[in-house]
Design an enzyme around this catalytic site. Structure first.
Site, PDB file in Angstrom:
ATOM      1  N   LYS A  40      34.961  34.955  36.939  1.00 43.26           N
ATOM      2  CA  LYS A  40      33.886  34.914  37.945  1.00 43.26           C
ATOM      3  C   LYS A  40      32.502  34.882  37.282  1.00 43.26           C
ATOM      4  O   LYS A  40      31.564  34.349  37.849  1.00 43.26           O
ATOM      5  CB  LYS A  40      33.990  36.108  38.891  1.00 43.26           C
ATOM      6  N   ARG A 135      33.122  52.783  44.173  1.00 40.83           N
ATOM      7  CA  ARG A 135      33.035  51.465  44.780  1.00 40.83           C
ATOM      8  C   ARG A 135      34.311  51.333  45.607  1.00 40.83           C
ATOM      9  O   ARG A 135      34.492  52.099  46.544  1.00 40.83           O
ATOM     10  CB  ARG A 135      32.864  50.359  43.727  1.00 40.83           C
TER      11      ARG A 135
END
Ligand code: PLP
Length: 364
Positions: A40, A135
């Site tokens: 990514k 997260r």
């Protein structure tokens, strides 16, 4: 300099990335760990995915479905892994290119089951445990275990592939023998209940590599998801002071062209107000300096403090949307307008440069 060269250009040394990937895959393999190669950070450039695969990465991974779907079209047999929890609106697109996804919500798992039921196919999931980074992931270990059993026993088109953790992305929490042993304990508890081994116990990202280098990764962690450590290998050497001798940090060079060189004072003249982004920077008076203007800006790299000039003595003064200002006073080289200067980059600029249309990506 050849006339047809266009700048800025991001030169990506695929051989260096291959050799980093190969070394990390090998080190991990010696400790029973498979590696998902994460692309990514380079906007899913297919050529880089292919390099990661050639080097032995078990999956190609990204947070974005479109990158995985594009890769899957070129390489249907590749196992792909989606790193960001799927949003409800993208669940229908999972069958286009995602074999395994990371998850933490029952409602999403239910949607996935429905979509793959229609396709008459199976989808594999890794349930995420939050061990303090705050997260993604279940915060309550019992809830993760119950959900794992529910996936295993109730969902026909979702297979429980394993569990995983993410550390060091938001909460800056360091992967340790303690927190990763906890993940292994949870995996063992699930395995005892479902009476089979989990395929994946995924112990994090690049920030987990120091445990591998030191031979301290807890037994039972059998998977890592590595992007930065392969693509750049800047974070561990610079921020952690961990430099593995088999890895290089010279995988990418950002090259850009000088458009102005002038001697100017270091203090702006007039009433100091705000810059293009609403900030009032502190300016230090160092007298008159030889300054160069370079043809790229925040729109390309987002953060100038994450660029490292490769020229001895060159320092970065600041930037605006489309300009980078550097100080050449201490450089021994005699630069001229039109000359090209090179920078090493950290993750943030890599991410932005790779998605930026005006920046040429050149695979070497
Ligand atoms: C981005 C990401 C990774 C890879 O992180 P690196 O630090 O680049 O190795 C791994 N896991 C998840 C969930 C991610 O989002």
């Amino acid at each position: 300099m050849p006339q047809h060269e266009r700048y800025p250009v991001l030169e990506i040394d695929t051989q260096a990335i291959y050799s980093n990937a190969k070394a990390i895959v090998q080190l991990c393999k010696e400790q029973g760990i498979d590696v998902a190669g994460v692309f990514k950070g380079v906007n899913g450039i297919a050529g880089i995915g292919a390099v990661l695969e050639d080097a032995g990465c078990h999956q190609i991974a990204s947070s974005r479905i479109d990158q995985l779907a594009a890769y899957k079209r070129l390489s249907p047999q590749t196992q792909t892994m989606l790193l960001r929890l799927p949003m409800a609106s993208e669940v229908p697109f999972l069958p286009l290119g995602v074999d395994i996804s990371l998850n933490s919500e029952r409602s999403t798992l239910q949607l996935i089951d429905g979509v793959f039921r229609c396709e008459n196919r199976l989808h594999r999931v890794v349930l995420m445990m939050d061990l303090g980074d705050l997260r993604e992931g279940f915060f309550d270990e019992e809830e993760l275990i119950e959900t794992a059993l529910w996936v295993e026993w109730e969902l026909e088109h979702v297979e429980l592939e394993g569990i995983g953790v993410n550390l060091g992305c938001y909460g800056s929490i360091k992967p340790t023998e303690e927190n990763l042993s906890h993940l292994v304990d949870i995996a063992r508890r699930i395995e005892a209940k479902i009476e089979r081994k989990l395929n994946i116990v995924s112990g994090g990202a690049t920030s987990s590599l120091p445990l591998v280098y030191d031979g301290k990764m807890p037994q039972g962690i059998n998977h890592l998801r590595i992007g930065e450590g392969i693509l750049l290998n800047m974070d561990l050497p610079v921020y952690w002071d961990v430099m593995h001798p088999a890895l290089t940090d010279d995988t990418m060079r950002l090259k850009a062209q000088i458009i102005e060189i002038k001697n100017k004072p270091s203090m702006p003249i007039g009433e100091i107000f705000i810059d293009a982004f609403g900030h009032t920077p502190i300016y230090i008076d160092k007298g008159t300096r030889k300054r160069a203007l370079i043809g790229l800006g925040k729109q390309d790299f987002a953060m100038e403090d994450k660029l490292l000039p490769m020229t001895q003595g060159m320092s970065i003064i600041g930037s605006s949307s489309d300009h980078l200002i550097v100080d050449l006073t201490e450089c021994s080289e005699d630069f001229k307008v039109g000359d090209v200067v090179a920078f090493r980059i950290f993750y943030g600029p890599m991410l932005h440069l790779c998605t930026q249309q005006g920046v040429e990506k050149k695979l070497l």
